[in-house]
Design an enzyme around this catalytic site. Structure first.
Site, PDB file in Angstrom:
ATOM      1  CD  GLU A 173      -3.026  -0.740  -0.079  1.00  0.00           C
ATOM      2  OE1 GLU A 173      -2.965   0.338  -0.697  1.00  0.00           O
ATOM      3  OE2 GLU A 173      -3.822  -1.639  -0.404  1.00  0.00           O
ATOM      4  CE1 TYR A 177      -6.999   2.629   0.532  1.00  0.00           C
ATOM      5  CE2 TYR A 177      -4.593   2.829   0.501  1.00  0.00           C
ATOM      6  CZ  TYR A 177      -5.762   2.213   0.075  1.00  0.00           C
ATOM      7  OH  TYR A 177      -5.686   1.168  -0.796  1.00  0.00           O
ATOM      8  CG  ASP A 221      -7.874   4.398  -2.785  1.00  0.00           C
ATOM      9  OD1 ASP A 221      -9.111   4.350  -2.989  1.00  0.00           O
ATOM     10  OD2 ASP A 221      -7.068   3.683  -3.411  1.00  0.00           O
TER      11      ASP A 221
END
Ligand code: SF4
Length: 352
Positions: free
Chosen positions: A34, A117, A135
Site C-alpha cells: 500500500e 487509508y 483512497d
C-alpha cells in the site's frame, strides 16, 4: 444506504486480479504494497515489491536495513520519504511490538507514514477489522454512486464519503469489501470515461442514471507548484563525478545528487562557489547542461547548469563528509533520485 456489498463482492470474486500481496495478505505485505502504491501505478510497483520482499522479507530485516541500501531498493519509485517512514516504523515495531504490526486501527495509525487509508487497508485486509479504507479510487466511485459534485479535495467531503463507505461495510468481510471497491475503481469505475456497461453497481448508480459519470468527481483548484531554480554543476575529475549527499531532513533527504546550488546562479557565480571548496584546483565550465524540469507534489524544480572539469593535477581532491567521487565502477552504489533523470546517462558515462 445503497446496499452495494452483495453485487460488489460477487463481481470481485469473479474478476479480481491475482496480486502477490493478495495471495499472502500478511500485515507486512499489505503495508509495504500500500505504501508503494501511493503515487505509483500497480504495474510499476510489482517488480519493486518482488525485489523488496526478496531483500527484506520481514519488518526486522527492514528495521536493520541501512538507509543507503533501502534507497537503492526504492530508486525509481520516487517519494523517498515513504521508504524512510517504512524503516522508522519498522524500527518501532521491533522495539515495541515484537517485530509485528499491531492489530488495532488506532495503533497502526500512530505509526510513521501510516494514514487513515493505509491503516484501514491493513486493519481490514490482514486483521478482518471492519474499518473503511478510502483512497482516491474509492472517492471517485462514491462521488459517482451519489452523483455528488462536492470537491473531493476538501476534508469535509472525505469525511462524508468515509461515513457512506462505513455504512455499506459488511462486518464479516471488510477486507474483501475494501479491496473490491479499490478494484472497481481501478478496473471499471476508472477516471474519465468509466466502463459502466461492465459495472455491478450500475443499477444503484445515480451518476450512471444522470449520464454525468465522466464529469465526476469534482476536484477543486490545487495550489500551483512553487517554482525553484536549481543550478547543477556536473563536475568531473580523473574520470569520476562529484556527488553530494542531501541533508538528513527535507526534500529527498539523505539521497545523493550531483553538485548543485538551490538557486539560479550565473556560470561565473557557480564556478566561484565551487572554487571556494577546491581552492587548489583549476576549474572551468566545459559546456552547458540541457535544461530539465522535475515535478514534486508542491514544487517544480527547473534545473540548468554546466559540465565542469576540475583539474586535480593527477589526484582526486580529498572531500569533506557528505561528498563522494563516483565513477562507472561504483555509481550504482549511490541512490540518485529521479529528479536528476535528465543527467543520469552522463553520470553513468565514464567521467566525460
Ligand atoms: Fe462507476 Fe459507472 Fe459503475 Fe457508476 S455505473 S459506479 S459510474 S462504473
Amino acid at each position: 444506504m445503497l446496499h452495494i456489498a452483495p453485487p460488489l463482492l460477487a463481481w470481485f470474486y469473479d474478476n479480481r486480479r491475482t496480486l502477490p500481496f493478495r495471495e499472502d495478505p500478511t500485515p507486512y505485505h499489505i503495508w509495504v504494497s500500500e505504501i508503494m502504491l501511493q503515487q505509483t501505478r500497480m504495474t510499476a510497483v510489482l517488480p519493486y515489491y518482488a525485489r523488496f520482499m526478496e531483500a527484506l522479507p520481514t519488518p526486522a530485516d527492514l528495521a536493520a536495513c541501512p538507509p543507503d541500501r533501502l534507497h537503492k531498493l526504492w530508486e525509481g519509485l520516487g517519494y523517498y520519504s515513504r521508504a524512510d517512514n517504512l524503516r522508522r516504523a519498522a524500527i518501532l515495531l521491533t522495539e515495541k511490538y515484537g517485530g509485528n504490526l499491531p492489530a488495532t486501527y488506532e495503533e497502526l495509525l500512530a505509526l510513521p507514514g501510516i494514514g487513515e487509508y493505509t491503516a484501514g487497508a491493513i486493519a481490514s485486509i490482514s486483521y478482518g477489522i471492519p474499518v473503511p479504507a478510502v483512497d482516491g479510487n474509492v472517492m471517485r466511485v462514491f462521488a459517482r454512486l451519489y452523483n455528488d459534485r462536492a470537491d473531493i479535495l476538501m476534508s469535509e467531503t472525505k469525511k462524508r464519503y468515509t461515513a457512506r463507505v462505513r455504512e455499506e461495510l459488511p462486518e464479516d468481510t471488510p477486507g474483501d469489501f475494501n479491496q473490491a471497491l479499490m478494484e472497481l475503481g481501478a478496473l471499471v469505475c476508472v477516471p474519465g470515461e468509466p466502463h459502466c456497461a461492465d459495472c455491478p453497481l450500475s443499477e444503484r448508480c445515480a451518476a450512471y442514471t444522470a449520464g454525468s459519470a465522466a464529469h465526476l468527481p469534482v476536484r477543486g483548484e490545487k495550489k500551483p507548484r512553487r517554482v525553484e531554480k536549481i543550478t547543477v554543476l556536473l563536475t568531473h575529475c580523473e574520470g569520476k563525478w562529484l556527488l553530494m549527499r542531501r541533508p538528513e531532513k527535507g526534500l529527498l533527504s539523505g539521497l545523493w545528487q550531483p553538485m548543485l546550488f538551490e538557486e539560479e546562479l550565473s556560470e561565473a557565480e557557480a564556478i566561484a562557489r565551487l572554487r571556494g571548496m577546491f581552492p587548489q584546483a583549476l576549474i572551468h565550465a566545459e559546456r552547458p547542461l540541457p535544461p530539465a524540469k522535475h515535478l514534486f507534489s508542491h514544487i517544480e524544480w527547473q534545473l540548468s547548469g554546466w559540465i565542469v572539469h576540475l583539474d586535480g593535477n593527477g589526484d582526486l581532491p580529498v572531500l569533506p563528509d557528505g561528498y563522494a567521487w563516483a565513477g562507472t565502477g561504483n555509481m550504482e552504489d549511490y541512490a540518485i533520485p529521479g529528479a536528476f533523470k535528465a543527467y543520469k546517462p552522463l553520470l553513468l558515462d565514464e567521467g566525460t
